[in-house]
Design a protein around this motif. Structure first.
Motif, PDB file in Angstrom:
ATOM      1  N   ASP A  80      48.160  29.858  43.275  1.00 57.27           N
ATOM      2  CA  ASP A  80      47.625  30.454  44.495  1.00 57.27           C
ATOM      3  C   ASP A  80      46.239  31.009  44.192  1.00 57.27           C
ATOM      4  N   ALA A  81      45.218  30.337  44.669  1.00 61.61           N
ATOM      5  CA  ALA A  81      43.834  30.735  44.392  1.00 61.61           C
ATOM      6  C   ALA A  81      43.488  32.076  45.024  1.00 61.61           C
ATOM      7  N   ARG A  82      44.226  32.480  46.053  1.00 60.96           N
ATOM      8  CA  ARG A  82      43.934  33.757  46.706  1.00 60.96           C
ATOM      9  C   ARG A  82      44.278  34.935  45.824  1.00 60.96           C
ATOM     10  N   LYS A 129      39.242  35.038  39.122  1.00 62.42           N
ATOM     11  CA  LYS A 129      38.134  34.097  39.272  1.00 62.42           C
ATOM     12  C   LYS A 129      38.094  33.117  38.103  1.00 62.42           C
ATOM     13  N   ASP A 144      40.681  32.053  36.339  1.00 63.28           N
ATOM     14  CA  ASP A 144      41.766  31.088  36.514  1.00 63.28           C
ATOM     15  C   ASP A 144      41.412  30.029  37.550  1.00 63.28           C
ATOM     16  N   VAL A 145      40.769  30.444  38.627  1.00 59.77           N
ATOM     17  CA  VAL A 145      40.364  29.498  39.668  1.00 59.77           C
ATOM     18  C   VAL A 145      39.334  28.520  39.111  1.00 59.77           C
ATOM     19  N   ARG A 183      41.022  26.060  36.805  1.00 56.47           N
ATOM     20  CA  ARG A 183      41.789  25.061  37.550  1.00 56.47           C
ATOM     21  C   ARG A 183      40.860  24.027  38.184  1.00 56.47           C
TER      22      ARG A 183
END
Length: 73
Positions: free
Chosen positions: A48-50, A54, A56-57, A60
């Motif tokens: 879940d990018a929300r 930052k 981790d996003v 990914r």
């Protein structure tokens, strides 16, 4: 490696020993979906990018091959 194991691994199944109790009357995708509905905690949570950090996003996105453009401001 079987198709069932591949499907389960890609769905995020944590413990492959759970594959011993799959329904034999379903195809591999259906077996994994059935396991996921009966044992949701046995699967890794979806990304879940929300709520992710930052870093981790960005990791990914890099894994997916997305190149980020940085603004010069």
């Amino acid at each position: 490696m079987s198709t069932l194991e591949d499907t389960a691994r890609s769905a995020g199944l944590k413990d492959m020993s759970l594959l011993e109790c799959v329904r034999k009357d379903l195809p591999p995708a259906g077996q994994v979906a059935d396991l996921k509905s009966r044992y949701p905690q046995a699967f890794a949570p979806a990304f879940d990018a929300r709520t992710a950090s930052k870093a981790d996003v960005e990791a990914r996105l890099k894994q997916m091959g997305v190149r980020l453009r940085r603004s010069m401001m």
